[in-house]
Design a protein around this motif. Structure first.
Motif, PDB file in Angstrom:
ATOM      1  N   ARG A  55      14.701  -4.370  76.660  1.00 35.91           N
ATOM      2  CA  ARG A  55      13.190  -3.883  77.480  1.00 35.91           C
ATOM      3  C   ARG A  55      13.746  -3.626  78.697  1.00 35.91           C
ATOM      4  NH1 ARG A  55      13.706  -3.357  72.640  1.00 35.91           N
ATOM      5  NH2 ARG A  55      12.433  -3.954  70.599  1.00 35.91           N
ATOM      6  N   ARG A 115      13.294 -12.993  76.523  1.00 36.22           N
ATOM      7  CA  ARG A 115      14.453 -12.227  75.899  1.00 36.22           C
ATOM      8  C   ARG A 115      15.046 -11.627  76.833  1.00 36.22           C
ATOM      9  NH1 ARG A 115      12.675 -10.028  69.556  1.00 36.22           N
ATOM     10  NH2 ARG A 115      10.424  -9.885  70.981  1.00 36.22           N
ATOM     11  N   HIS A 116      14.628 -10.359  77.561  1.00 33.61           N
ATOM     12  CA  HIS A 116      15.022  -9.354  77.903  1.00 33.61           C
ATOM     13  C   HIS A 116      16.662 -10.762  78.703  1.00 33.61           C
ATOM     14  CE1 HIS A 116      15.978  -6.045  80.218  1.00 33.61           C
ATOM     15  NE2 HIS A 116      16.668  -6.215  81.069  1.00 33.61           N
ATOM     16  N   TRP A 125       8.314  -9.197  77.050  1.00 37.50           N
ATOM     17  CA  TRP A 125       9.583  -8.921  76.732  1.00 37.50           C
ATOM     18  C   TRP A 125      10.554  -9.922  77.310  1.00 37.50           C
ATOM     19  CZ3 TRP A 125      14.039  -7.414  73.493  1.00 37.50           C
ATOM     20  CH2 TRP A 125      13.824  -6.911  72.222  1.00 37.50           C
TER      21      TRP A 125
END
Ligand SMILES: C[S@@+](CC[C@H](N)C(=O)[O-])C[C@H]1O[C@@H](n2cnc3c(N)ncnc32)[C@H](O)[C@@H]1O
Ligand SMILES: Nc1nc2[nH]cc(C(=O)O)c2c(=O)[nH]1
Ligand code: SF4
Ligand SMILES: [Mg+2]
Length: 258
Positions: A52, A158-159, A155
């Motif tokens: 993202r 995780r990104h 995000w």
């Protein structure tokens, strides 16, 4: 198939039984980026992404994915309707998330098309790819709370964990003619670009020459590019890497389907 949450918003339609891909758009344009810039090409944009980037210029494939499930035959028919095209660019979203992209590339190669895959370089697949256009993502792409276009930084972690996979990058570089195309937001990105290039060079069997390393200014609009392109061009000269324009943005700004 991908992790369901990555494409959860594509619609309630289940994928059809035949091999299919979630397609956001198919359009005919000039390749705007990289070593093939200027080449008439059909773009097949797949929906869904495992990253993202805050600056993603394809918001409706990543942050809010939309599209329709099309069978490989339907996609190939759509591509063939642009009769002048000899090149196909498979992009997204992240096309390498899907095993079915391999089948699509097989069929396109069978029909004689030159295939480019635009990928973030986090997933390797063995496929009929004539040019792997790899765009590794830097720290400056991470959607921190201040830069998140949708939420409040949910995000970011995780990104950050997913954005660089040196083994996947090295496998792509070893298997395919390739270019490493970095989105540059400013001079502060340069040490990290040098570090990623060095890591890929160390892990890959083939050599990665400086003219396969491309610097591309970040910017979705002409206005944004006007503010950044000269600085990035000068960084390319200073470091000995190649500069790539965003020709489609220069020509058509941020018009849809270009
Ligand atoms: C939308 S991405 C799809 C393919 C793949 N997910 C990737 O990132 O390489 C296509 C290309 O656009 C680049 N890109 C996305 N947003 C951009 C922006 N705001 N400015 C410059 N390049 C951008 C990506 O780095 C990539 O090279
Ligand atoms: N004209 C044009 N060239 C491109 N090269 C890579 C693109 C992409 O979004 O992957 C792209 C795109 O969206 N349009
Ligand atoms: S990896 Fe590509 S498609 Fe995914 S968010 Fe980043 S620029 Fe958009
Ligand atoms: Mg684009």
């Amino acid at each position: 198939m991908p992790v369901a949450s990555d494409i959860a918003d594509i619609g309630s339609d289940a994928p059809p039984d035949a091999a299919a891909l979630p397609v956001n758009e198919v359009f005919y344009s000039l390749q705007g980026e990289g070593t093939l810039a200027g080449t008439p090409s059909v773009f097949v944009r797949i929906s869904g992404c495992n990253l993202r980037c805050w600056f993603c210029d394809s918001y409706h494939t990543s942050w809010e994915p939309t599209g329709a499930w099309l069978s490989i035959d339907e996609i190939v028919d759509e591509v063939a309707s642009f009769e002048a095209a000899e090149h196909v660019v498979l992009t997204g979203g992240e096309p390498m998330m899907y095993e079915e992209s391999v089948g699509l590339l097989d069929e396109l190669a069978e029909q004689g098309y030159h295939t480019t895959v635009e990928t973030n370089g986090t997933i390797y697949r063995d496929a009929q790819i004539d040019l792997a256009s790899i765009s590794p993502k830097l720290t400056s792409s991470t959607p921190t709370a201040e830069r998140d276009p949708k939420g409040e930084g949910e995000w970011a972690e995780r990104h950050e964990q997913r954005r660089i996979d040196v083994d996947a990058l090295a496998d792509l570089v070893d298997a395919y003619e390739s270019q490493l195309k970095f989105v540059v937001t400013g001079v502060d990105d340069m040490p990290e670009i040098e570090d990623v290039v060095e890591q890929v060079r160390a892990a890959a069997e083939t050599t990665v020459s400086n003219d396969e390393v491309l610097l591309m200014p970040e910017g979705m609009t002409r206005e944004a590019l006007d503010a950044r392109r000269n600085a990035v061009a000068e960084l390319a000269m200073e470091y000995g890497y190649r500069y790539t324009p965003r020709l489609h943005v220069d020509l058509w700004n941020d018009a849809p389907g270009t």
